[in-house]
Design an enzyme around this catalytic site. Structure first.
Site: not given
Length: 309
Positions: A47-49
């Site tokens: 998951l992206d930040p």
């Protein structure tokens, strides 16, 4: 002193601002002690930040089966800001173009929804971890380099669109592995006659795991050490959807030695035999998980991935 290896799957509700690997490191820290070894761990899909939500983390022997969830379908909730495009496709980027947002009729929204259902092509974004000649695309993008990317087929199993403001569009999507929700949001905005970028992204399902069964890092940290292990799901959690076959003691020993078996006449195998070769979970008579095997229609059983028992 030999430490006990922590094995199992824990579902974390990832907070915004942390990378997936940072979450893994935190979980490893929270589950280690002088008698527990939690060094071996990994997640089942980045998951992206900026994103929040479900991040299944496999530890110990469970890491052998994490790829089953990497390949699983995912469900996301996202918010698209209409009227502006960024270089990254989300709120972390810089606005590079704007376009007026005209009133959107419900019929138009439904038409666009239908347009994106099923198998569709999608061009991966430059800001991604895909590689070109050994370099990640986002590294090239940061240098101002753009390269041609071929469209890839993805599948949208379900999609719901709803305007929550004149320039904010909520989407709930269940999609196949490899889908970039950022790109989906941009493409949907374009089909609505404008531009758009993601301002929020939350994963709520991955395979057979659901966000309702996840725990936040803060909540996990507040628990007593022993209580943290109560959130650990069994080693076979990533493959719960596979049929189950119980072996007798002799078969279990032979399987753990990597030997092939013929279980066609095995009474407990009758309810899992199929017309095609399939993968199944193996258990001992006392309920211990052994691993995953391939079962052919003729009853031939071939071990694939086994756990250390």
């Amino acid at each position: 002193m030999t430490k006990t290896i922590v094995s199992g799957v824990i579902l974390i509700d990832k907070p915004q601002g942390l990378t997936s690997q940072q979450v893994v490191s935190k979980v490893k820290f929270l589950l280690k002690s002088p008698i527990f070894n939690s060094k071996k761990a990994g997640h089942t899909g980045t998951l992206d930040p900026m994103a929040t939500g479900l991040l299944p983390i496999c530890l110990g022997e469970a890491t052998k089966f994490s790829h089953y969830q990497l390949d699983a379908n995912k469900t996301y909730e996202a918010i698209v800001k209409l009227g502006a495009k960024t270089d990254t496709g989300d709120a972390d980027g810089q606005i590079i173009a704007t376009k007026e947002v005209l009133p959107i009729h419900p019929d138009t929204l439904q038409k666009v929804t239908n347009q994106f259902l099923g198998i569709i092509p999608q061009i991966p974004p430059m800001y991604s971890a895909l590689k070109k000649d050994g370099k990640k695309l986002y590294e090239l993008a940061r240098q101002g380099i753009q390269i041609e990317r071929k469209a890839r087929e993805i599948e949208i199993f379900s999609l719901k669109l709803a305007l929550i403001d004149k320039d904010l569009l909520k989407l709930v999507v269940t999609c196949s592995k490899g889908t970039y929700v950022r790109v989906l949001g941009e493409d949907i905005a374009r089909s609505l006659g404008t531009l758009g970028h993601l301002v929020a992204l939350r994963r709520i399902k991955t395979g057979n795991f659901d966000i309702v069964n996840a725990i936040t890092l803060d909540a996990l940290e507040r628990l007593d050490f022993a209580q943290r292990f109560e959130w650990l799901k069994p080693i076979d959690a990533c493959v719960k959807f596979l049929p189950k076959l119980v072996l007798n003691d002799e078969q279990s020993v032979r399987t753990l030695q990597g030997q092939r078996l013929n279980v066609k006449n095995h009474a407990l195998a009758q309810n899992v035999l199929a017309d095609t070769t399939q993968e199944i979970r193996l258990f001992t008579a006392n309920g211990k998980f052994l691993g995953v095997a391939s079962l052919e229609p003729n009853g031939r059983l071939q071990p694939l991935k086994l756990v250390n028992v």
